[in-house]
Design an enzyme around this catalytic site. Structure first.
Site, short mmCIF file in Angstrom:
data_model
loop_
_atom_site.label_atom_id
_atom_site.label_comp_id
_atom_site.label_asym_id
_atom_site.label_seq_id
_atom_site.Cartn_x
_atom_site.Cartn_y
_atom_site.Cartn_z
N GLY A 60 -109.38 27.99 -68.91
CA GLY A 60 -108.61 29.22 -68.79
C GLY A 60 -108.92 30.19 -69.90
O GLY A 60 -109.67 29.89 -70.81
N GLU A 76 -112.82 32.55 -65.55
CA GLU A 76 -112.70 31.62 -66.68
C GLU A 76 -113.14 30.20 -66.29
O GLU A 76 -113.79 29.52 -67.08
CB GLU A 76 -111.27 31.61 -67.22
CG GLU A 76 -110.91 32.84 -68.03
CD GLU A 76 -111.62 32.90 -69.38
OE1 GLU A 76 -112.09 31.85 -69.90
OE2 GLU A 76 -111.70 34.01 -69.94
N GLU A 129 -116.90 21.01 -74.53
CA GLU A 129 -117.20 19.99 -73.52
C GLU A 129 -116.36 20.29 -72.29
O GLU A 129 -115.30 20.89 -72.39
CB GLU A 129 -116.81 18.58 -74.01
CG GLU A 129 -117.58 18.05 -75.18
CD GLU A 129 -117.07 16.68 -75.62
OE1 GLU A 129 -116.61 15.89 -74.78
OE2 GLU A 129 -117.15 16.41 -76.82
#
Length: 170
Positions: A60, A76, A129
Protein backbone atom coordinates in the site's frame (compact mmCIF):
# COMPACT_ATOMS: atom_id res chain seq x y z
CA UNK A 1 -30.76 28.66 -5.62
CA UNK A 2 -29.31 30.70 -2.74
CA UNK A 3 -28.19 29.57 0.69
CA UNK A 4 -29.18 31.19 4.01
CA UNK A 5 -26.49 33.83 3.46
CA UNK A 6 -27.99 34.80 0.10
CA UNK A 7 -25.16 33.22 -1.92
CA UNK A 8 -25.39 31.13 -5.05
CA UNK A 9 -23.13 28.08 -5.20
CA UNK A 10 -20.79 29.93 -7.55
CA UNK A 11 -20.55 32.89 -5.13
CA UNK A 12 -20.04 30.56 -2.18
CA UNK A 13 -17.21 28.67 -3.94
CA UNK A 14 -15.45 31.93 -4.91
CA UNK A 15 -15.12 32.93 -1.26
CA UNK A 16 -14.63 29.42 0.18
CA UNK A 17 -11.26 28.87 1.89
CA UNK A 18 -10.15 25.23 1.41
CA UNK A 19 -7.54 25.69 4.17
CA UNK A 20 -10.31 26.21 6.75
CA UNK A 21 -10.23 22.50 7.63
CA UNK A 22 -7.10 20.39 8.13
CA UNK A 23 -6.68 17.59 5.61
CA UNK A 24 -5.47 14.05 6.13
CA UNK A 25 -3.17 12.20 3.81
CA UNK A 26 -4.92 9.37 1.98
CA UNK A 27 -3.53 5.90 1.48
CA UNK A 28 -4.67 2.54 0.20
CA UNK A 29 -3.75 -0.78 1.79
CA UNK A 30 -4.30 -4.08 0.02
CA UNK A 31 -4.86 -7.51 1.57
CA UNK A 32 -4.29 -10.29 -0.96
CA UNK A 33 -5.19 -13.83 0.06
CA UNK A 34 -4.55 -17.02 -1.90
CA UNK A 35 -6.11 -20.36 -1.18
CA UNK A 36 -3.73 -23.26 -1.74
CA UNK A 37 -5.65 -26.50 -1.20
CA UNK A 38 -6.55 -26.34 2.51
CA UNK A 39 -4.11 -23.49 3.29
CA UNK A 40 -4.76 -19.77 3.29
CA UNK A 41 -1.88 -17.49 2.38
CA UNK A 42 -1.42 -13.72 2.58
CA UNK A 43 0.89 -11.53 0.53
CA UNK A 44 3.03 -9.26 2.71
CA UNK A 45 5.86 -6.84 2.01
CA UNK A 46 8.84 -6.10 4.23
CA UNK A 47 9.21 -2.35 4.57
CA UNK A 48 12.45 -1.03 3.17
CA UNK A 49 12.16 2.44 4.70
CA UNK A 50 10.91 4.33 7.73
CA UNK A 51 8.58 4.17 9.51
CA UNK A 52 8.53 0.52 10.58
CA UNK A 53 11.62 -0.35 8.53
CA UNK A 54 12.11 -4.13 8.46
CA UNK A 55 8.53 -4.87 9.56
CA UNK A 56 6.01 -6.67 7.40
CA UNK A 57 2.90 -4.89 6.17
CA UNK A 58 0.22 -5.23 3.57
CA UNK A 59 1.18 -3.58 0.28
CA UNK A 60 0.00 0.00 0.00
CA UNK A 61 0.88 3.65 -0.05
CA UNK A 62 -0.13 7.25 -0.57
CA UNK A 63 -2.61 8.49 -3.13
CA UNK A 64 -1.39 10.91 -5.74
CA UNK A 65 -3.22 14.21 -6.12
CA UNK A 66 -6.62 13.68 -7.80
CA UNK A 67 -6.08 9.90 -7.98
CA UNK A 68 -9.11 7.73 -7.12
CA UNK A 69 -8.22 5.40 -4.26
CA UNK A 70 -9.11 2.33 -6.33
CA UNK A 71 -6.35 3.34 -8.72
CA UNK A 72 -4.01 4.05 -5.81
CA UNK A 73 -4.58 0.51 -4.54
CA UNK A 74 -3.90 -1.06 -7.95
CA UNK A 75 -0.85 1.14 -8.54
CA UNK A 76 0.70 0.52 -5.12
CA UNK A 77 0.09 -3.24 -5.36
CA UNK A 78 1.83 -3.27 -8.76
CA UNK A 79 4.73 -1.09 -7.59
CA UNK A 80 5.44 -3.06 -4.41
CA UNK A 81 4.70 -6.62 -5.55
CA UNK A 82 4.50 -6.67 -9.34
CA UNK A 83 0.93 -8.02 -9.09
CA UNK A 84 -1.59 -6.45 -11.48
CA UNK A 85 -5.16 -6.87 -12.65
CA UNK A 86 -6.72 -8.11 -9.42
CA UNK A 87 -10.44 -7.64 -8.68
CA UNK A 88 -10.04 -5.49 -5.56
CA UNK A 89 -12.99 -5.19 -3.20
CA UNK A 90 -13.35 -2.41 -0.63
CA UNK A 91 -12.73 -3.78 2.86
CA UNK A 92 -13.05 -0.65 4.99
CA UNK A 93 -11.76 2.78 5.98
CA UNK A 94 -9.18 3.08 8.74
CA UNK A 95 -8.72 6.41 10.47
CA UNK A 96 -7.75 5.76 14.07
CA UNK A 97 -5.60 8.64 15.36
CA UNK A 98 -1.95 7.62 15.57
CA UNK A 99 -2.29 4.76 13.06
CA UNK A 100 0.66 6.25 11.18
CA UNK A 101 3.50 8.06 13.00
CA UNK A 102 3.92 10.45 10.05
CA UNK A 103 0.70 12.25 10.87
CA UNK A 104 -3.01 12.18 10.11
CA UNK A 105 -3.37 9.38 7.59
CA UNK A 106 -6.66 7.80 6.54
CA UNK A 107 -6.53 4.55 4.60
CA UNK A 108 -9.02 2.72 2.43
CA UNK A 109 -8.27 -0.98 2.58
CA UNK A 110 -9.03 -3.31 -0.29
CA UNK A 111 -8.85 -7.06 -0.53
CA UNK A 112 -8.81 -9.89 -3.05
CA UNK A 113 -8.78 -13.67 -2.89
CA UNK A 114 -6.85 -15.05 -5.84
CA UNK A 115 -5.22 -18.08 -7.40
CA UNK A 116 -1.57 -17.69 -6.37
CA UNK A 117 -0.40 -19.61 -9.42
CA UNK A 118 -1.71 -16.86 -11.72
CA UNK A 119 0.52 -14.11 -10.33
CA UNK A 120 4.26 -13.55 -10.13
CA UNK A 121 5.37 -11.68 -7.02
CA UNK A 122 8.45 -9.46 -7.16
CA UNK A 123 9.33 -6.80 -4.58
CA UNK A 124 9.70 -3.27 -5.90
CA UNK A 125 9.49 0.42 -4.97
CA UNK A 126 9.90 0.79 -1.20
CA UNK A 127 9.28 -2.91 -0.44
CA UNK A 128 12.48 -4.76 0.50
CA UNK A 129 10.74 -8.12 0.08
CA UNK A 130 7.35 -9.42 -1.03
CA UNK A 131 6.32 -12.94 -0.10
CA UNK A 132 3.51 -15.27 0.81
CA UNK A 133 2.85 -16.24 4.44
CA UNK A 134 0.61 -19.13 5.43
CA UNK A 135 -2.14 -18.07 7.83
CA UNK A 136 -2.93 -20.56 10.59
CA UNK A 137 -6.33 -20.91 12.24
CA UNK A 138 -4.80 -19.14 15.26
CA UNK A 139 -3.83 -16.30 12.87
CA UNK A 140 -0.08 -16.91 13.04
CA UNK A 141 1.70 -15.97 9.80
CA UNK A 142 4.39 -18.43 8.70
CA UNK A 143 6.92 -18.28 5.88
CA UNK A 144 9.84 -20.69 6.15
CA UNK A 145 11.59 -20.01 9.45
CA UNK A 146 9.69 -16.77 10.05
CA UNK A 147 6.61 -16.75 12.25
CA UNK A 148 4.69 -13.54 12.88
CA UNK A 149 1.58 -12.67 14.81
CA UNK A 150 -0.85 -10.09 13.48
CA UNK A 151 0.44 -7.68 16.14
CA UNK A 152 3.90 -7.82 14.51
CA UNK A 153 2.57 -6.08 11.40
CA UNK A 154 3.36 -2.40 10.78
CA UNK A 155 0.92 0.46 11.36
CA UNK A 156 -2.61 -0.79 12.17
CA UNK A 157 -2.39 -3.64 9.68
CA UNK A 158 -3.28 -6.05 12.48
CA UNK A 159 -6.77 -4.50 12.40
CA UNK A 160 -6.96 -4.49 8.60
CA UNK A 161 -5.84 -8.11 8.20
CA UNK A 162 -8.07 -9.18 11.11
CA UNK A 163 -11.08 -7.59 9.41
CA UNK A 164 -10.18 -9.25 6.10
CA UNK A 165 -9.88 -12.65 7.79
CA UNK A 166 -13.27 -12.13 9.43
CA UNK A 167 -14.79 -11.15 6.09
CA UNK A 168 -13.73 -14.46 4.52
CA UNK A 169 -14.72 -16.39 7.64
CA UNK A 170 -11.25 -17.50 8.65
Amino acid sequence: MKDRNGLTEEEFLKQYNPDKYPKPSLTADIVVFAKDHDKLQILLVKRGGHPFIGHYATPGGFANKNEPLEKTAARELAEETGVTGLPLQLLGVYSKPGRDPRGWVVSCAYMAVIDKNKVHVKAGDDAAEAKWFTVTKAHALICGDETLSLSDLAFDHQDIVGDALAKIGY
